[in-house]
Each structure stands twice: as C-alpha cells, then as structure tokens.
Motif scaffolding. Structure first.
Motif, PDB file in Angstrom:
ATOM      1  N   MET A  99      11.029   8.190 -12.698  1.00 57.46           N
ATOM      2  CA  MET A  99      12.113   7.774 -12.039  1.00 57.46           C
ATOM      3  C   MET A  99      11.790   7.419 -10.661  1.00 57.46           C
ATOM      4  SD  MET A  99      14.130   5.929 -13.919  1.00 57.46           S
ATOM      5  CE  MET A  99      15.724   5.476 -13.015  1.00 57.46           C
ATOM      6  N   PHE A 100      11.482   8.338 -10.173  1.00 61.55           N
ATOM      7  CA  PHE A 100      11.072   8.251  -8.769  1.00 61.55           C
ATOM      8  C   PHE A 100      10.076   7.404  -8.358  1.00 61.55           C
ATOM      9  CE2 PHE A 100      13.668  12.112  -8.509  1.00 61.55           C
ATOM     10  CZ  PHE A 100      14.618  11.831  -7.553  1.00 61.55           C
ATOM     11  N   GLN A 101       8.792   7.627  -9.327  1.00 63.12           N
ATOM     12  CA  GLN A 101       7.470   6.902  -9.164  1.00 63.12           C
ATOM     13  C   GLN A 101       7.915   5.186  -9.005  1.00 63.12           C
ATOM     14  OE1 GLN A 101       5.168   8.672 -12.333  1.00 63.12           O
ATOM     15  NE2 GLN A 101       3.566   8.584 -10.949  1.00 63.12           N
ATOM     16  N   TRP A 102       8.486   4.948 -10.062  1.00 65.84           N
ATOM     17  CA  TRP A 102       8.793   3.600 -10.281  1.00 65.84           C
ATOM     18  C   TRP A 102       9.711   2.781  -9.352  1.00 65.84           C
ATOM     19  CZ3 TRP A 102       5.559   0.413 -12.697  1.00 65.84           C
ATOM     20  CH2 TRP A 102       4.811   0.982 -13.425  1.00 65.84           C
ATOM     21  N   SER A 103      10.787   3.643  -8.830  1.00 64.12           N
ATOM     22  CA  SER A 103      11.579   3.442  -7.960  1.00 64.12           C
ATOM     23  C   SER A 103      11.306   3.164  -6.673  1.00 64.12           C
ATOM     24  CB  SER A 103      13.211   4.254  -7.711  1.00 64.12           C
ATOM     25  OG  SER A 103      13.697   4.513  -8.860  1.00 64.12           O
ATOM     26  N   GLY A 104      10.231   3.938  -6.310  1.00 62.13           N
ATOM     27  CA  GLY A 104       9.558   3.845  -4.960  1.00 62.13           C
ATOM     28  C   GLY A 104       8.549   2.649  -4.862  1.00 62.13           C
ATOM     29  N   LEU A 105       7.835   2.659  -6.022  1.00 63.44           N
ATOM     30  CA  LEU A 105       6.991   1.316  -6.149  1.00 63.44           C
ATOM     31  C   LEU A 105       7.891   0.098  -6.096  1.00 63.44           C
ATOM     32  CD1 LEU A 105       4.191   0.240  -6.494  1.00 63.44           C
ATOM     33  CD2 LEU A 105       4.472   0.522  -8.932  1.00 63.44           C
ATOM     34  N   ALA A 106       8.925  -0.250  -6.958  1.00 60.84           N
ATOM     35  CA  ALA A 106       9.423  -1.309  -7.076  1.00 60.84           C
ATOM     36  C   ALA A 106      10.343  -1.488  -5.857  1.00 60.84           C
ATOM     37  CB  ALA A 106      10.768  -1.221  -8.213  1.00 60.84           C
ATOM     38  N   MET A 116       0.814  -1.256   0.123  1.00 61.85           N
ATOM     39  CA  MET A 116       0.002  -0.140   0.024  1.00 61.85           C
ATOM     40  C   MET A 116       0.861   1.221  -0.071  1.00 61.85           C
ATOM     41  SD  MET A 116      -3.239  -1.381   2.509  1.00 61.85           S
ATOM     42  CE  MET A 116      -2.969  -0.133   3.518  1.00 61.85           C
ATOM     43  N   ILE A 117       2.193   1.402   0.558  1.00 64.10           N
ATOM     44  CA  ILE A 117       2.986   2.416   0.579  1.00 64.10           C
ATOM     45  C   ILE A 117       3.489   2.590  -0.527  1.00 64.10           C
ATOM     46  CG2 ILE A 117       5.233   3.185   1.787  1.00 64.10           C
ATOM     47  CD1 ILE A 117       4.103   2.038   4.427  1.00 64.10           C
ATOM     48  N   GLY A 118       3.925   1.536  -1.380  1.00 58.70           N
ATOM     49  CA  GLY A 118       4.221   1.661  -2.511  1.00 58.70           C
ATOM     50  C   GLY A 118       3.514   2.308  -3.335  1.00 58.70           C
ATOM     51  N   ALA A 131       0.830   4.211  -2.842  1.00 56.93           N
ATOM     52  CA  ALA A 131       0.876   5.667  -2.345  1.00 56.93           C
ATOM     53  C   ALA A 131       1.863   6.488  -2.937  1.00 56.93           C
ATOM     54  CB  ALA A 131       0.487   5.733  -0.914  1.00 56.93           C
ATOM     55  N   ALA A 132       3.207   5.849  -2.777  1.00 58.33           N
ATOM     56  CA  ALA A 132       4.350   6.615  -3.287  1.00 58.33           C
ATOM     57  C   ALA A 132       4.414   6.614  -4.588  1.00 58.33           C
ATOM     58  CB  ALA A 132       5.610   5.677  -2.691  1.00 58.33           C
ATOM     59  N   TYR A 133       4.006   5.715  -5.349  1.00 60.10           N
ATOM     60  CA  TYR A 133       3.961   5.772  -6.780  1.00 60.10           C
ATOM     61  C   TYR A 133       2.978   7.174  -7.297  1.00 60.10           C
ATOM     62  CZ  TYR A 133       2.845   4.781 -11.759  1.00 60.10           C
ATOM     63  OH  TYR A 133       2.498   4.802 -13.048  1.00 60.10           O
ATOM     64  N   TYR A 134       2.077   7.320  -6.433  1.00 61.96           N
ATOM     65  CA  TYR A 134       1.159   8.464  -6.959  1.00 61.96           C
ATOM     66  C   TYR A 134       1.612   9.637  -6.297  1.00 61.96           C
ATOM     67  CZ  TYR A 134      -2.069   5.148  -9.038  1.00 61.96           C
ATOM     68  OH  TYR A 134      -2.848   4.235  -9.886  1.00 61.96           O
ATOM     69  N   LEU A 135       2.022   9.664  -5.196  1.00 61.15           N
ATOM     70  CA  LEU A 135       2.435  10.921  -4.487  1.00 61.15           C
ATOM     71  C   LEU A 135       3.723  11.512  -5.000  1.00 61.15           C
ATOM     72  CD1 LEU A 135       1.819  10.083  -0.790  1.00 61.15           C
ATOM     73  CD2 LEU A 135       0.686  11.880  -2.318  1.00 61.15           C
ATOM     74  N   LEU A 136       4.845  10.658  -5.656  1.00 60.18           N
ATOM     75  CA  LEU A 136       6.199  11.005  -6.377  1.00 60.18           C
ATOM     76  C   LEU A 136       5.557  11.410  -7.786  1.00 60.18           C
ATOM     77  CD1 LEU A 136       8.147   8.281  -5.011  1.00 60.18           C
ATOM     78  CD2 LEU A 136       8.227  10.814  -4.101  1.00 60.18           C
ATOM     79  N   ALA A 137       4.573  11.348  -8.277  1.00 61.59           N
ATOM     80  CA  ALA A 137       4.318  11.737  -9.765  1.00 61.59           C
ATOM     81  C   ALA A 137       5.050  13.167 -10.082  1.00 61.59           C
ATOM     82  CB  ALA A 137       2.878  11.923  -9.981  1.00 61.59           C
TER      83      ALA A 137
END
Length: 127
Positions: free
Chosen positions: A41-48, A26-28, A30-36
């Motif tokens: 790169m930040f989005q996918w790094s946070g999710l991955a 869930m954090i991943g 949320a990070a994907y959308y919040l790091l838009a």
C-alpha cells in the motif's frame, strides 16, 4: 516549395515545470522501491501520488495546455464524424469479403494458367 517553420516559445517557468514533473516521476519510482519494506500500500501510494502530482504540474505548463487543446479539438472532430449505420457496415463488410474471395480465385486461376502454359506447353514438363 514553401517551407514552414514552427517556432516553439518556452519560458523559464515551463522548463522548471517540466524538470519538476520529471523529478517527481523519478521520486515516485524511487519511493516505490524504497517503501518496499513498509508494504505494498505504501509503495503504490507513493508512486501514484507522485505520478498524479507530476501530471498536474505538466498540465499547468504550456505543453500540457497544448495537449489539453489538442484533446478538445480531437474530440470535437470525432463528434463531426458520420458513422455508418449497422446495415451499411454489414453491407460494406460483405462487399469486402466477396471482393477478397473473388480476387483470390482470380489470382489462383491466373497462377494455374501460367503454370500450365509454362510447364506443360512451353517446357513440356508434364506432371
């Protein structure tokens, strides 16, 4: 008739690991959308990163160890399979094709015979 009951024993630590893995997923997300605004790169790094961490935590749980054991047993069973040679596979494929065509012709002939008996002989509805 015998009934077999499967009893799963789950410790508190395993429950905590499962909850932690779900929270990390869930954090991943949320990070994907919040790091838009920061960039792709930040989005996918946070999710991955969070998904990998959640997967590692899951593998440390009893369910994860069971999954790994199942995978090992499955791989061991796949290695025991005797696979057909190319010639055997081709022969089997040809046999299935010929059988299917023969059955289709038989069913067509049977259908036309029943149609002829019903409509032409019994009912007299000639076309």
């Amino acid at each position: 008739m015998s009934s077999t009951q499967v009893e799963t024993v789950s410790s508190g630590a395993d429950k905590i690991k499962a909850v932690a893995a779900v929270l990390l997923v869930m954090i991943g997300l949320a990070a994907y959308y919040l790091l838009a605004p920061k960039g792709v790169m930040f989005q996918w790094s946070g999710l991955a990163g969070s998904l990998v961490l959640a997967f590692v935590i899951f593998l440390w749980s009893e369910s994860g160890r069971s999954l790994i054991g199942f995978g090992r047993d499955s791989w061991r069973e796949v290695r025991k399979v005797v696979w057909p040679t190319r010639r055997e596979a081709i022969q089997t494929t040809v046999f299935v094709f010929v059988f299917s065509v023969t059955l289709a012709l038989f069913l067509w002939f049977t259908d036309k015979t029943i149609e002829w008996v019903m409509y032409d002989l019994i009912l007299g509805w000639k076309k």
